[in-house]
Design an enzyme around this catalytic site. Structure first.
Site, mmCIF file in Angstrom:
data_model
loop_
_atom_site.group_PDB
_atom_site.id
_atom_site.type_symbol
_atom_site.label_atom_id
_atom_site.label_comp_id
_atom_site.label_asym_id
_atom_site.label_seq_id
_atom_site.Cartn_x
_atom_site.Cartn_y
_atom_site.Cartn_z
ATOM 1 N N LYS A 173 0.838 -1.195 0.000
ATOM 2 C CA LYS A 173 0.000 0.000 0.000
ATOM 3 C C LYS A 173 0.875 1.248 0.000
ATOM 4 C CE LYS A 173 -4.095 -1.883 2.329
ATOM 5 N NZ LYS A 173 -4.976 -1.774 3.514
ATOM 6 N N HIS A 246 -7.451 -13.007 1.726
ATOM 7 C CA HIS A 246 -7.092 -12.398 3.009
ATOM 8 C C HIS A 246 -7.148 -13.408 4.154
ATOM 9 C CE1 HIS A 246 -5.885 -8.288 3.770
ATOM 10 N NE2 HIS A 246 -6.353 -8.393 4.991
ATOM 11 N N HIS A 272 2.500 -4.107 7.865
ATOM 12 C CA HIS A 272 1.626 -3.223 8.633
ATOM 13 C C HIS A 272 2.401 -1.989 9.085
ATOM 14 C CE1 HIS A 272 -1.358 -6.612 9.913
ATOM 15 N NE2 HIS A 272 -1.645 -6.102 8.737
ATOM 16 N N TYR A 281 -4.114 -10.293 16.001
ATOM 17 C CA TYR A 281 -3.831 -11.727 15.861
ATOM 18 C C TYR A 281 -3.461 -12.380 17.188
ATOM 19 C CZ TYR A 281 -3.957 -10.768 10.892
ATOM 20 O OH TYR A 281 -4.356 -10.378 9.639
#
Length: 303
Positions: A173, A246, A272, A281
């Protein structure tokens, strides 16, 4: 007074060019702005500078009346906050009325993942004597080995794979780049596909491409194509689970943490920006540990 649609077009160009927003983000933000503009027209608010907190409360009430989820409302508010920030930067408005509007608390949904037994069934469904079977195996192995996003996967070129050190170069991203390692199973599947199956697929088209994963016509595989492949793989097994790219990313992160990987390492591998994104998680692993305990300890539950 600036025309609504002119502002929308300029904002979308800003997101696409400066922010490198994904097609999904552009689509959702376009829909969110259209919802907002419809509200402005209904309330006869003709100047974007004239919006106040009372108007925003009415707007939010309308969203909830339409039974939109808190997550959707939160996304719409984030969109409008960014929109007004852009308008402020371009000096179209004097202030951002959404800056101090609190986002609704999102529902705490833990990411779902696949158990090892479910994965093993998927790893044995591909026919490795066919080009598509080799491609599907390489795709599955790479997604699970690296935890990369589907949008990152479709951008990978053959030259991004380094078999000498076992890494793949990934563009994430915001054009953020990282190297992600992969293991021997993924390496074997990738080599088989690149040296055999991919060449067979390339013969079906006159155009040349360096994209790693190709469709049946020899063209670059799309996000939708990957989802279709995974669903077809599930159909060939006795599994009744829902699988999507995902979910393999969730599975990668969960299995890494269950095996003792530290949170910072998993954060880097997933790409991330914030550790808080990765921390969800840890809740999944706690549930997993409890599940194992309740099903394994002789006195965990009464017979």
């Amino acid at each position: 007074m600036v025309n609504y649609q002119t502002c929308r077009i300029m904002f979308m160009k800003y997101l696409q060019i400066e922010k490198n927003a994904s097609p999904y983000t552009l689509k959702f933000y376009t829909d969110d702005l259209n919802t907002f503009f419809t509200f402005l027209e209904e309330e006869q608010i003709q100047d974007l500078n004239h919006l106040n907190e009372r108007d925003i409360r009415i707007f939010l009430t309308n969203l909830y009346k339409n039974q939109l989820s808190r997550r959707t409302v939160s996304r719409i508010l984030s969109c409008l906050r960014s929109f007004y920030r852009f308008l402020q930067r371009e000096e179209f408005v004097n202030q951002n009325p959404f800056m101090h509007i609190s986002l609704p608390k999102s529902e705490k949904k833990l990411p779902s993942f696949l158990y090892q037994e479910e994965l093993e069934k998927l790893f044995h469904v591909s026919d490795m004597t066919t080009p598509l079977g080799q491609r599907n195996q390489a795709l599955l192995e790479l997604l699970y080995a690296t935890g990369i996003r589907v949008g990152e996967c479709v951008k990978i070129r053959v030259s991004d794979i380094d078999f000498d050190i076992g890494t793949v170069f990934v563009t994430g991203k915001g054009n953020k780049e990282r190297y992600v390692p992969f293991g021997s199973f993924a390496a074997t599947a990738l080599k088989t596909y690149i040296e055999d199956g991919r060449n067979s697929l390339l013969e079906k088209t006159e155009s040349q491409t360096n994209c790693l994963f190709l469709n049946v016509r020899g063209q670059p595989l799309t996000d939708r194509g990957i989802r279709f492949i995974l669903n077809k793989m599930v159909e060939k097994t006795s599994l009744t689970v829902n699988i999507y790219p995902h979910k393999l990313r969730h599975t990668f992160a969960t299995h890494m943490l269950n095996a003792g990987a530290d949170l910072r390492t998993v954060q880097e591998l997933l790409g991330h920006e914030h550790l808080s994104t990765t921390q969800i998680y840890t809740h999944v692993t706690k549930d997993y540990l409890r599940h194992v305990y309740m099903n394994s300890h002789p006195r965990a539950k009464k017979k």
